[in-house]
Design an enzyme around this catalytic site. Structure first.
Site, short mmCIF file in Angstrom:
data_model
loop_
_atom_site.label_atom_id
_atom_site.label_comp_id
_atom_site.label_asym_id
_atom_site.label_seq_id
_atom_site.Cartn_x
_atom_site.Cartn_y
_atom_site.Cartn_z
N GLY A 68 12.05 -22.73 -20.98
CA GLY A 68 12.17 -23.89 -21.68
C GLY A 68 12.95 -23.80 -23.13
CE LYS A 69 16.37 -18.62 -23.30
NZ LYS A 69 15.64 -18.41 -21.82
CB THR A 70 17.71 -25.67 -23.31
OG1 THR A 70 18.61 -24.54 -22.82
CG2 THR A 70 18.64 -26.77 -23.59
CD GLU B 114 0.61 -6.86 0.31
OE1 GLU B 114 -0.55 -7.05 -0.12
OE2 GLU B 114 1.30 -5.79 -0.35
N GLY C 91 14.10 -14.98 -24.32
CA GLY C 91 12.98 -15.24 -22.95
C GLY C 91 13.95 -15.26 -21.77
N PRO C 92 13.44 -14.98 -20.81
CG PRO C 92 11.73 -14.90 -19.10
CD PRO C 92 11.94 -14.75 -20.60
N PRO C 93 15.56 -16.97 -18.35
CG PRO C 93 17.42 -16.42 -16.90
CD PRO C 93 16.31 -16.04 -17.25
N GLY C 94 15.05 -20.39 -17.92
CA GLY C 94 13.97 -21.34 -17.41
C GLY C 94 12.66 -21.50 -17.94
P1 ADP Z 1 16.18 -22.23 -20.64
O1 ADP Z 1 16.75 -22.69 -21.65
O2 ADP Z 1 14.96 -21.23 -21.20
O3 ADP Z 1 16.69 -21.42 -19.54
P2 ADP Z 1 15.49 -25.00 -19.95
O4 ADP Z 1 14.80 -25.37 -21.06
O5 ADP Z 1 16.73 -25.18 -19.74
O6 ADP Z 1 15.13 -23.08 -20.07
O7 ADP Z 1 14.34 -25.50 -18.94
C1 ADP Z 1 14.62 -26.13 -18.12
C2 ADP Z 1 13.90 -27.16 -17.40
O8 ADP Z 1 12.64 -26.49 -17.00
C3 ADP Z 1 13.49 -28.10 -18.67
O9 ADP Z 1 14.39 -29.12 -18.75
C4 ADP Z 1 11.99 -28.61 -18.27
O10 ADP Z 1 12.30 -29.76 -17.13
C5 ADP Z 1 11.58 -27.51 -17.51
N1 ADP Z 1 10.61 -26.61 -18.30
C6 ADP Z 1 10.85 -25.26 -18.73
N2 ADP Z 1 9.96 -24.99 -19.55
C7 ADP Z 1 9.15 -25.73 -19.71
C8 ADP Z 1 7.85 -25.82 -20.46
N3 ADP Z 1 7.30 -24.79 -21.09
N4 ADP Z 1 7.41 -27.31 -20.34
C9 ADP Z 1 7.84 -28.17 -19.52
N5 ADP Z 1 8.94 -28.06 -18.95
C10 ADP Z 1 9.57 -26.96 -18.87
#
Ligand code: ADP
Length: 465
Positions: A71-73, A288, A66-69
């Site tokens: 919540g994968k980590t 728009e 999935g895209p960055p951010g």
């Molecule tokens: P990824 O690893 O996909 O790039 P991260 O897990 O690092 O994304 O997400 C960064 C931060 O964004 C998390 O620490 C959290 O604070 C917030 N976040 C991202 N996705 C979610 C989610 N589904 N629910 C709650 N917080 C989220």
């Protein structure tokens, strides 16, 4: 003996262990059914023995795509947190070193630590950095990466099916991974984590609001509806920024306004990173703004939720969100006048392009809305709503088709004239909306209607057809 001392030190000071990881599934919002899949992974730890006895295959690796951010980590940490096991992490870009052998030895050390402190989750961020298909990178860098990748494969195979160390890796590009990595027994499980939808965004905002002094009547839906396309990381940031605004103003509660403002700031930041020229922003803003400014003149269409020029939700341009009765619209239950109004709104971008840029400099930015207008005009004529009646029974008579098109053209022409007139009458309002859009990228309902009140010259014209 020297080696043993070193190993003992390593054991005391694991380099890749993240201490104090205390994330639970309840900290990750908007997951829907994905949560079940992750709960199963937790069971691979908590029920490892049972699973092994029953011959259930325990995966060595799980790929979060999935895209960055999104919540994968966070999810990988939640798996460790729920299972109550140690969490080891490394970013694959740390593997990619210039010196041959460094990457491979880091992988070895990582897994050595994870094993000594098992059960544990090993999390590898940006797996594609090291896991790209071999042979794609030439030169010594490629050689080094191959050595690292091979080491990773060896480590993965070492734990297969034992439920002591489970590797979770994240990637935005599962398609370019080396086939050897996704072979059975390695990363043979893929879980896709999409960007959150409207409800997902509400839930994520609420999770992050838990730890903040929120006003009781905060309208999370309003914030979610202007944050289309944003991911969890950005939504979390909105709450942080809103909290800072509150503190700065010396208040004690975060309000909906704080959140809406923070959302706009986040969006601006996000968009400034994209490269549109100022002229393109202006063009989209005119497009728009024209729809919104024309639409406020019509009773059925003036219920505008927000106006935006940010490219999102898979659209090239921005959009105006109308809160209208879509069922009524789809079923063709709109009144004659509303349908004409709809056509007029859809022609507004084309009219604005002519008014603001001139006939010689027309763009094609309005192509989609003009198409909508064309097909609505045919519906109008075929539905027998125009003065001339062409029932569907006549549809197959070829000479009538020509007449129908001519009549539709007449309708389009009338509506186009009306759109132009409304825009000309509201030049000040148009300029204000365009300028604000360029500055803020999106306007909330309140902001838009404030401008209408200040600059608008709105009085619905009598039906002209
Ligand atoms: P990824 O690893 O996909 O790039 P991260 O897990 O690092 O994304 O997400 C960064 C931060 O964004 C998390 O620490 C959290 O604070 C917030 N976040 C991202 N996705 C979610 C989610 N589904 N629910 C709650 N917080 C989220």
């Amino acid at each position: 003996s020297g080696a043993r001392v070193r190993r003992a030190q390593n054991r005391r000071l694991p380099q890749y262990l993240e201490r104090g990881v205390d994330v639970k599934f309840s900290d990750v919002a908007g997951l829907g059914k994905i949560r079940l899949e992750l709960e199963e992974i937790v069971k691979f730890f908590t029920h490892a023995e049972t699973y092994r006895r029953r011959g259930v295959k325990i995966p060595g690796g799980i790929l979060l795509c999935g895209p960055p951010g999104v919540g994968k980590t966070l999810l990988a940490k939640a798996v460790a947190g729920e299972a109550g096991v140690n969490f080891f992490s490394i970013s694959a870009s740390q593997f990619v070193e210039i010196y041959v052998g460094v990457g491979a030895s880091r992988v070895r050390a990582l897994y050595q630590e994870a094993k000594e402190n098992a059960p544990s989750v090993v999390f590898i961020d940006e797996l594609d950095a090291v896991g790209r298909e071999r042979g794609l990178i030439k030169g010594s860098g490629g050689q080094e990466r191959d050595a690292t990748l091979n080491q990773l494969l060896v480590c993965l195979d070492g734990f297969e099916g034992r439920g002591e160390v489970i590797t979770i890796a994240s990637t935005n590009r599962p398609d370019i991974l080396d086939p050897a990595l996704v072979r059975p027994g390695r990363f043979d499980r893929k879980i896709y984590i999409p960007k959150p939808g409207l409800i997902g965004r509400v839930e994520i905002l609420k999770v992050h609001a838990r730890k903040k002094p929120m006003a009781e009547d905060v309208d999370y839906m309003a914030v979610a509806s202007i944050t289309d396309g944003m991911v969890g990381a950005e939504l979390a940031n909105i709450i942080e920024v809103a909290a800072i605004n509150m503190l700065r103003d010396g208040r004690t509660e975060i309000t909906t306004d704080d959140l809406l403002q923070a959302a706009q700031m986040e969006e601006r930041g996000m968009l400034d990173r994209k490269d549109r020229s100022l002229e393109t922003w202006r063009q989209v803003a005119i497009n728009e703004a024209a729809m919104a400014v024309v639409a406020v003149n019509f009773p059925d269409l003036r219920n505008i939720e927000f106006v935006t020029i940010s490219p999102r939700a898979g659209r090239e341009l921005g959009y105006v969100r109308f809160k209208m009765d879509h069922i009524k619209f789809k079923e063709g239950m709109l009144s004659q006048q509303s349908l004409l109004d709809h056509i007029t709104v859809q022609l507004a971008p084309r009219a604005a392009d002519e008014l603001w840029y001139g006939e010689e400099k027309l763009s094609t930015i309005w192509a989609e809305t003009a198409d909508n207008a064309r097909s609505a005009a045919r519906t109008f004529v075929l539905g027998g709503l125009s003065d001339k009646h062409y029932g569907l029974s006549n549809f197959w008579v070829t000479d009538k088709i020509n007449d129908i098109d001519l009549e539709a053209l007449r309708v389009l022409h009338e509506c186009y004239g009306r759109a132009k007139e409304l825009l000309q009458r509201n030049r000040t309002l148009m300029d204000a909306v365009v300028n604000q859009l360029i500055e803020k990228k999106s306007l909330t309902k309140q902001e838009f209607f404030q401008l209408v009140e200040l600059h608008g010259s709105i009085n619905p014209m009598p039906p002209s057809i």
